[in-house]
Design a protein around this motif. Structure first.
Motif, PDB file in Angstrom:
ATOM      1  N   LEU A  53      37.975  34.439  32.515  1.00  0.00           N
ATOM      2  CA  LEU A  53      36.774  33.983  33.220  1.00  0.00           C
ATOM      3  C   LEU A  53      36.313  35.023  34.231  1.00  0.00           C
ATOM      4  CD1 LEU A  53      37.759  30.246  33.745  1.00  0.00           C
ATOM      5  CD2 LEU A  53      35.675  31.027  32.597  1.00  0.00           C
ATOM      6  N   ALA A  54      37.273  35.637  34.926  1.00  0.00           N
ATOM      7  CA  ALA A  54      36.921  36.664  35.905  1.00  0.00           C
ATOM      8  C   ALA A  54      36.336  37.894  35.215  1.00  0.00           C
ATOM      9  CB  ALA A  54      38.157  37.045  36.723  1.00  0.00           C
ATOM     10  N   ALA A  55      36.935  38.286  34.089  1.00  0.00           N
ATOM     11  CA  ALA A  55      36.472  39.479  33.376  1.00  0.00           C
ATOM     12  C   ALA A  55      35.037  39.312  32.891  1.00  0.00           C
ATOM     13  CB  ALA A  55      37.394  39.784  32.211  1.00  0.00           C
ATOM     14  N   VAL A  56      34.718  38.140  32.340  1.00  0.00           N
ATOM     15  CA  VAL A  56      33.378  37.908  31.816  1.00  0.00           C
ATOM     16  C   VAL A  56      32.395  37.590  32.936  1.00  0.00           C
ATOM     17  CG1 VAL A  56      32.002  36.356  30.363  1.00  0.00           C
ATOM     18  CG2 VAL A  56      34.212  37.199  29.554  1.00  0.00           C
ATOM     19  N   GLY A  57      32.855  36.872  33.952  1.00  0.00           N
ATOM     20  CA  GLY A  57      31.969  36.467  35.045  1.00  0.00           C
ATOM     21  C   GLY A  57      31.720  37.535  36.080  1.00  0.00           C
ATOM     22  N   GLY A  58      32.484  38.621  36.031  1.00  0.00           N
ATOM     23  CA  GLY A  58      32.273  39.711  36.969  1.00  0.00           C
ATOM     24  C   GLY A  58      32.772  39.442  38.362  1.00  0.00           C
ATOM     25  N   HIS A  59      33.757  38.528  38.520  1.00  0.00           N
ATOM     26  CA  HIS A  59      34.326  38.270  39.844  1.00  0.00           C
ATOM     27  C   HIS A  59      35.807  38.628  39.849  1.00  0.00           C
ATOM     28  CE1 HIS A  59      36.210  34.590  38.291  1.00  0.00           C
ATOM     29  NE2 HIS A  59      35.035  34.264  37.770  1.00  0.00           N
ATOM     30  N   ASP A  60      36.401  38.658  41.013  1.00  0.00           N
ATOM     31  CA  ASP A  60      37.808  39.019  41.139  1.00  0.00           C
ATOM     32  C   ASP A  60      38.704  37.942  40.554  1.00  0.00           C
ATOM     33  OD1 ASP A  60      37.154  41.354  42.447  1.00  0.00           O
ATOM     34  OD2 ASP A  60      37.358  40.483  44.452  1.00  0.00           O
ATOM     35  N   VAL A  61      39.832  38.378  40.021  1.00  0.00           N
ATOM     36  CA  VAL A  61      40.852  37.425  39.584  1.00  0.00           C
ATOM     37  C   VAL A  61      41.349  36.673  40.819  1.00  0.00           C
ATOM     38  CG1 VAL A  61      43.154  37.198  38.578  1.00  0.00           C
ATOM     39  CG2 VAL A  61      41.543  38.869  37.644  1.00  0.00           C
ATOM     40  N   PRO A  62      41.398  35.345  40.779  1.00  0.00           N
ATOM     41  CA  PRO A  62      41.861  34.599  41.953  1.00  0.00           C
ATOM     42  C   PRO A  62      43.238  35.059  42.422  1.00  0.00           C
ATOM     43  CG  PRO A  62      40.907  33.115  40.320  1.00  0.00           C
ATOM     44  CD  PRO A  62      41.000  34.458  39.671  1.00  0.00           C
ATOM     45  N   ALA A  63      43.442  35.025  43.729  1.00  0.00           N
ATOM     46  CA  ALA A  63      44.703  35.509  44.307  1.00  0.00           C
ATOM     47  C   ALA A  63      45.893  34.729  43.771  1.00  0.00           C
ATOM     48  CB  ALA A  63      44.638  35.427  45.828  1.00  0.00           C
ATOM     49  N   TRP A  64      45.727  33.417  43.556  1.00  0.00           N
ATOM     50  CA  TRP A  64      46.862  32.612  43.085  1.00  0.00           C
ATOM     51  C   TRP A  64      47.273  33.004  41.669  1.00  0.00           C
ATOM     52  CZ3 TRP A  64      46.087  29.478  38.802  1.00  0.00           C
ATOM     53  CH2 TRP A  64      44.774  29.125  38.483  1.00  0.00           C
ATOM     54  N   VAL A  65      46.316  33.502  40.885  1.00  0.00           N
ATOM     55  CA  VAL A  65      46.638  34.000  39.551  1.00  0.00           C
ATOM     56  C   VAL A  65      47.330  35.355  39.655  1.00  0.00           C
ATOM     57  CG1 VAL A  65      45.672  34.751  37.349  1.00  0.00           C
ATOM     58  CG2 VAL A  65      44.716  32.751  38.503  1.00  0.00           C
ATOM     59  N   HIS A  66      46.734  36.257  40.434  1.00  0.00           N
ATOM     60  CA  HIS A  66      47.281  37.599  40.586  1.00  0.00           C
ATOM     61  C   HIS A  66      48.714  37.548  41.104  1.00  0.00           C
ATOM     62  CE1 HIS A  66      47.048  41.952  41.401  1.00  0.00           C
ATOM     63  NE2 HIS A  66      45.998  41.926  40.606  1.00  0.00           N
ATOM     64  N   ASP A  67      48.968  36.656  42.064  1.00  0.00           N
ATOM     65  CA  ASP A  67      50.304  36.561  42.649  1.00  0.00           C
ATOM     66  C   ASP A  67      51.333  36.015  41.661  1.00  0.00           C
ATOM     67  OD1 ASP A  67      49.215  37.496  44.977  1.00  0.00           O
ATOM     68  OD2 ASP A  67      49.120  35.543  45.974  1.00  0.00           O
ATOM     69  N   ALA A  68      50.887  35.165  40.726  1.00  0.00           N
ATOM     70  CA  ALA A  68      51.828  34.526  39.794  1.00  0.00           C
ATOM     71  C   ALA A  68      52.134  35.381  38.576  1.00  0.00           C
ATOM     72  CB  ALA A  68      51.269  33.176  39.339  1.00  0.00           C
ATOM     73  N   LEU A  69      51.257  36.326  38.252  1.00  0.00           N
ATOM     74  CA  LEU A  69      51.412  37.077  37.004  1.00  0.00           C
ATOM     75  C   LEU A  69      52.778  37.744  36.839  1.00  0.00           C
ATOM     76  CD1 LEU A  69      47.900  38.753  36.495  1.00  0.00           C
ATOM     77  CD2 LEU A  69      48.927  36.920  35.136  1.00  0.00           C
ATOM     78  N   PRO A  70      53.333  38.426  37.877  1.00  0.00           N
ATOM     79  CA  PRO A  70      54.613  39.116  37.659  1.00  0.00           C
ATOM     80  C   PRO A  70      55.750  38.192  37.242  1.00  0.00           C
ATOM     81  CG  PRO A  70      53.548  39.931  39.642  1.00  0.00           C
ATOM     82  CD  PRO A  70      52.771  38.726  39.212  1.00  0.00           C
ATOM     83  N   GLY A  71      55.748  36.940  37.715  1.00  0.00           N
ATOM     84  CA  GLY A  71      56.844  36.029  37.406  1.00  0.00           C
ATOM     85  C   GLY A  71      56.664  35.209  36.151  1.00  0.00           C
ATOM     86  N   LEU A  72      55.469  35.232  35.552  1.00  0.00           N
ATOM     87  CA  LEU A  72      55.211  34.377  34.394  1.00  0.00           C
ATOM     88  C   LEU A  72      56.092  34.692  33.187  1.00  0.00           C
ATOM     89  CD1 LEU A  72      51.351  33.795  34.326  1.00  0.00           C
ATOM     90  CD2 LEU A  72      53.140  32.076  34.595  1.00  0.00           C
ATOM     91  N   PRO A  73      56.312  35.981  32.825  1.00  0.00           N
ATOM     92  CA  PRO A  73      57.164  36.236  31.663  1.00  0.00           C
ATOM     93  C   PRO A  73      58.562  35.639  31.796  1.00  0.00           C
ATOM     94  CG  PRO A  73      55.890  38.191  32.161  1.00  0.00           C
ATOM     95  CD  PRO A  73      55.667  37.232  33.303  1.00  0.00           C
ATOM     96  N   ALA A  74      59.166  35.741  32.983  1.00  0.00           N
ATOM     97  CA  ALA A  74      60.507  35.175  33.175  1.00  0.00           C
ATOM     98  C   ALA A  74      60.470  33.648  33.109  1.00  0.00           C
ATOM     99  CB  ALA A  74      61.087  35.636  34.511  1.00  0.00           C
ATOM    100  N   THR A  75      59.434  33.054  33.701  1.00  0.00           N
ATOM    101  CA  THR A  75      59.313  31.592  33.654  1.00  0.00           C
ATOM    102  C   THR A  75      59.176  31.104  32.216  1.00  0.00           C
ATOM    103  OG1 THR A  75      58.286  31.476  35.842  1.00  0.00           O
ATOM    104  CG2 THR A  75      57.877  29.631  34.351  1.00  0.00           C
ATOM    105  N   MET A  76      58.326  31.751  31.432  1.00  0.00           N
ATOM    106  CA  MET A  76      58.120  31.316  30.060  1.00  0.00           C
ATOM    107  C   MET A  76      59.324  31.641  29.179  1.00  0.00           C
ATOM    108  SD  MET A  76      55.360  29.760  30.434  1.00  0.00           S
ATOM    109  CE  MET A  76      55.248  29.218  28.740  1.00  0.00           C
TER     110      MET A  76
END
Length: 496
Positions: free
Chosen positions: A379-402
């Motif tokens: 949504l951010a890529a197409v809408g031209g806005h920044d990736v929300p901070a809560w998404v950016h902060d969670a990305l590094p831990g997602l592979p281990a969680t999944m």
């Protein structure tokens, strides 16, 4: 994340109670979260009453309730992530795919968010499911149920005449599904020639995408559902429910969306993709032995994607083979990038070997945690806005969680299958079966060990040799069913 679906279709009696007790014990053994914490449930209840909270979401929400979406799912499903509309456009096609907007209901950092991270995914079992989100959301306010206006993330993918994407757009929207169809209903109308334009277009695009998949060298598994049913003589029987063509065409819409989502994230330099290394040659060799056990011809010069494309899950031996073929997809994982020194993957590092293209999970956010985050990046890529901070902060831990979630779900799937196979074979202890040895282990305690693939029922079980001599790998073997323990989910054969 695909497992080995097993459904229990039997009346409630003592034997069924034993199976359910076994599943309860298995849930505890793999530490599967069952009960939701009170604060997370309270948040979900409040969100369901309030409705979507768009005040903390970037962008605006378009009204797309005029698009006649439908959902197509297994009979009785209520956790509806996706609604689809497909139509001809100029010389090509327009696919519109509405995905449940979970971020509109789950506040980042709250107790509900924390619990979804603990769970990671919905876990399905023969006696029901343990949901990722409380059912008040996953089967209620956030589900794309028919004749209800719902918040959604709407993907619009325009395809050329060959089914290749030429334009992609994604936005937040309000949508309304016009009908909830089961796979059987959709297939019946297509077979009878009474399907509407939407279903006919879905079938046409599905076939095109299957053709493009074969050209890429990709492989989709037509994995049948296993059912445990009561036989006429009161014993259990294990059967396969063959998947229908419309299930594969519907799945191609999800795959298409995942492919274009991955490309959006890779181009943006931030996101999370689903990865899979090439199949291990040892697994391919083992699967060739399984093919021999089931009398499935597999010439040496035919790669496994070509073989899989020619199988029919409505045929018992093919169904058994397709279920075993899931083992080729070991090593699947997630790779996040664009945060904390995580570089953007390229080449094979960005590719899903079974799909033969970069791929991301964005189409099942009610049932899989990672989808919520990948969706926000797109949504951010197409809408031209920044990736929300809560998404950016969670990305590094997602592979281990999944990854943790995947191990837990896989352990439960394997245990559940072992349990129902034990139930089916329990009345037949002492009988002799003929199967093919599809794997061998090192001798232990003076006895050869291996795995025996039976034809009927189509199960794989441990087999012991009479002595230390190696079992005849790839050859037929008569073996007596020596032991069955439903409690321990164990079946053992002994070579005659």
């Amino acid at each position: 994340m695909p497992g080995r679906p097993v459904r229990l279709l039997v009346p409630s009696d003592a034997a069924t109670v034993a199976v359910r007790d076994g599943l309860d014990a298995l849930r505890a053994e793999v530490e599967l979260p069952v009960d939701y914490p009170h604060d997370a449930l309270a948040e979900a209840d409040a969100a369901a009453r309030r409705g979507p909270d768009d005040t903390r979401l970037p962008g605006t929400r378009a009204d797309r309730t005029d698009v006649p979406f439908v959902t197509i799912d297994p009979e009785g499903s209520t956790d509806l992530d996706q609604a689809v509309h497909v139509a001809r456009r100029d010389t090509g096609w327009r696919v519109q795919y509405a995905i449940a907007d979970v971020a509109a209901f789950v506040a980042p950092g709250g107790p509900l968010d924390a619990e979804t991270h603990r769970r990671g995914a919905t876990c399905y079992s023969p006696d029901g499911r343990v949901p990722l989100h409380p059912t008040v959301l996953s089967e209620g306010a956030a589900s794309l149920l028919p004749d209800q206006v719902r918040p959604a993330v709407l993907w619009r993918v325009d395809l050329d005449a060959d089914g290749e994407p030429v334009d992609v757009h994604v936005e937040r929207a309000l949508v309304r599904s016009r009908a909830q169809l089961s796979y059987a209903q959709a297939q019946a109308s297509l077979d009878a020639g009474s399907a509407d334009d939407l279903l006919e277009a879905l079938a046409a695009v599905g076939r095109l995408r299957e053709a493009r998949e074969r050209e890429r060298g990709g492989a989709s598994l037509d994995v049948p559902e296993q059912e445990v049913v009561r036989a006429d003589d009161g014993t259990f029987d294990l059967r396969f429910r063959a998947t229908l063509p419309v299930e594969g065409w519907n799945a191609q819409i999800s795959l298409l969306t995942g492919i274009v989502a991955a490309r959006l994230m890779l181009d943006a330099g931030v996101g999370v993709v689903r990865t899979l290394p090439p199949a291990d040659p040892r697994d391919v060799a083992r699967l060739r032995r399984t093919a021999a056990a089931l009398d499935i011809a597999w010439p040496d010069d035919v790669p496994y994607p070509d073989l899989l494309a020619g199988l029919d899950s409505r045929r018992g031996p093919h169904a058994a083979f397709l279920r075993e073929a899931t083992t080729l997809f070991r090593g699947a994982g997630y790779r996040s990038f664009g945060a904390v020194d995580a570089p953007v993957p390229t080449g094979d590092d960005a590719e899903h070997a079974a799909i033969r293209a970069p791929y991301a999970h964005v189409t099942a956010p009610l049932r899989r945690l990672v989808d919520r985050y990948g969706t926000e990046v797109c949504l951010a890529a197409v809408g031209g806005h920044d990736v929300p901070a809560w998404v950016h902060d969670a990305l590094p831990g997602l592979p281990a969680t999944m990854a943790r979630t995947g191990r837990r779900v896989a352990a439960f799937d394997r245990g559940a299958l072992d349990l129902v196979e034990a139930v089916v074979l329990a009345p037949r202890v002492g009988e002799t079966f003929t199967g093919v040895v599809v794997d061998v282990d090192e001798p232990r305690d003076g006895r050869a060990r291996g795995a025996l693939q039976l034809r009927d029922p189509a199960v794989v079980a441990p087999v012991l040799g009479a002595g230390p001599a190696a079992l005849p790998l790839g050859e037929a073997l008569d073996a007596r069913l020596d032991e069955v323990s439903v409690v321990h989910r164990r079946v053992t054969f002994v070579a005659r």
